[in-house]
Design a protein around this motif. Structure first.
Motif, PDB file in Angstrom:
ATOM      1  N   LEU A  26       0.896  -1.252   0.029  1.00 60.00           N
ATOM      2  CA  LEU A  26      -0.060  -0.024  -0.229  1.00 60.00           C
ATOM      3  C   LEU A  26       0.940   1.284  -0.010  1.00 60.00           C
ATOM      4  N   THR A  27       0.713   2.154  -0.825  1.00 57.31           N
ATOM      5  CA  THR A  27       1.636   3.299  -1.155  1.00 57.31           C
ATOM      6  C   THR A  27       0.629   4.417  -1.052  1.00 57.31           C
ATOM      7  N   GLY A  28       1.004   5.534  -0.360  1.00 52.51           N
ATOM      8  CA  GLY A  28       0.373   6.703  -0.268  1.00 52.51           C
ATOM      9  C   GLY A  28       1.371   7.978  -1.005  1.00 52.51           C
ATOM     10  N   ILE A  29       0.691   9.041  -1.475  1.00 52.31           N
ATOM     11  CA  ILE A  29       1.541   9.969  -1.954  1.00 52.31           C
ATOM     12  C   ILE A  29       1.328  11.239  -0.966  1.00 52.31           C
ATOM     13  N   VAL A  30       2.406  11.615  -0.472  1.00 58.26           N
ATOM     14  CA  VAL A  30       2.393  12.615   0.589  1.00 58.26           C
ATOM     15  C   VAL A  30       3.447  13.417   0.183  1.00 58.26           C
ATOM     16  N   GLY A  31       3.486  14.801   0.703  1.00 59.33           N
ATOM     17  CA  GLY A  31       4.506  15.653   0.355  1.00 59.33           C
ATOM     18  C   GLY A  31       4.708  16.719   1.298  1.00 59.33           C
ATOM     19  N   GLU A  32       5.662  17.478   1.162  1.00 63.65           N
ATOM     20  CA  GLU A  32       5.870  18.588   2.043  1.00 63.65           C
ATOM     21  C   GLU A  32       6.470  19.883   1.015  1.00 63.65           C
ATOM     22  N   TYR A  33       6.116  20.799   1.471  1.00 60.21           N
ATOM     23  CA  TYR A  33       6.271  22.303   0.487  1.00 60.21           C
ATOM     24  C   TYR A  33       7.635  22.691   0.931  1.00 60.21           C
ATOM     25  N   LYS A  34       8.805  22.453   0.361  1.00 68.95           N
ATOM     26  CA  LYS A  34      10.330  22.957   0.262  1.00 68.95           C
ATOM     27  C   LYS A  34      10.577  22.704   1.610  1.00 68.95           C
ATOM     28  N   SER A  35      11.004  23.800   2.461  1.00 66.79           N
ATOM     29  CA  SER A  35      11.304  23.432   3.882  1.00 66.79           C
ATOM     30  C   SER A  35      10.382  23.571   5.099  1.00 66.79           C
ATOM     31  N   GLY A  44       3.697  18.788  -5.565  1.00 67.83           N
ATOM     32  CA  GLY A  44       4.008  17.975  -6.576  1.00 67.83           C
ATOM     33  C   GLY A  44       2.829  16.726  -6.503  1.00 67.83           C
ATOM     34  N   LYS A  45       2.201  16.473  -5.407  1.00 65.47           N
ATOM     35  CA  LYS A  45       1.372  15.263  -5.210  1.00 65.47           C
ATOM     36  C   LYS A  45       0.338  15.025  -6.393  1.00 65.47           C
ATOM     37  N   THR A  46      -0.396  16.178  -6.900  1.00 67.61           N
ATOM     38  CA  THR A  46      -1.334  15.980  -8.180  1.00 67.61           C
ATOM     39  C   THR A  46      -0.607  15.837  -9.332  1.00 67.61           C
ATOM     40  N   THR A  47       0.732  16.397  -9.394  1.00 64.42           N
ATOM     41  CA  THR A  47       1.418  16.120 -10.638  1.00 64.42           C
ATOM     42  C   THR A  47       1.972  14.594 -10.737  1.00 64.42           C
ATOM     43  N   ILE A  48       2.240  14.039  -9.856  1.00 70.38           N
ATOM     44  CA  ILE A  48       2.657  12.647  -9.947  1.00 70.38           C
ATOM     45  C   ILE A  48       1.398  11.834 -10.397  1.00 70.38           C
ATOM     46  N   VAL A  49       0.304  12.040  -9.813  1.00 74.37           N
ATOM     47  CA  VAL A  49      -0.748  11.608 -10.145  1.00 74.37           C
ATOM     48  C   VAL A  49      -1.271  11.706 -11.656  1.00 74.37           C
ATOM     49  N   SER A  50      -1.032  13.040 -11.971  1.00 72.93           N
ATOM     50  CA  SER A  50      -1.351  13.347 -13.657  1.00 72.93           C
ATOM     51  C   SER A  50      -0.436  12.687 -14.356  1.00 72.93           C
TER      52      SER A  50
END
Length: 98
Positions: A26-35, A44-50
């Motif tokens: 099971l993999t989720g796409i999570v992110g943090e904005y720069k620092s 960039g989460k939506t960009t990865i799915v796109s």
């Protein structure tokens, strides 16, 4: 289908070559904005799915492909996205771009 990697260059917010290895399970796409670890908008989460949708199906939530090409690319710079995946004992690769 077991997804292995997503690669992209010049797609959305990913101007430079990016390779994302997808671990099995099971993999989720999570992110943090720069620092700023408390903010995830624009990471960039939506960009990865796109990129995944475009590599597989050649379409996405855009009217023209120019909408997802990174605006810092020069006209002759490569733009693409691709995925590698396994189905049974076979490996496949799907790449789209210019």
């Amino acid at each position: 289908m077991i997804l292995d990697t997503i690669t992209m260059k010049g797609f959305g917010s990913f101007k430079d070559f990016t390779k994302i290895k997808i671990p099995q399970g099971l993999t989720g796409i999570v992110g943090e904005y720069k620092s700023n670890k408390l903010r995830s908008n624009g990471s960039g989460k939506t960009t990865i799915v796109s990129a995944l949708n475009y590599a597989l199906f050649g379409e996405g939530e855009f009217d023209k492909i120019e909408e997802v090409i990174n605006d810092q690319l020069q006209p002759k710079d490569p733009f693409y996205t691709g995925i590698t995946f396994e189905q049974g004992s076979s490996k496949f690769e799907a790449i789209r771009g210019r």
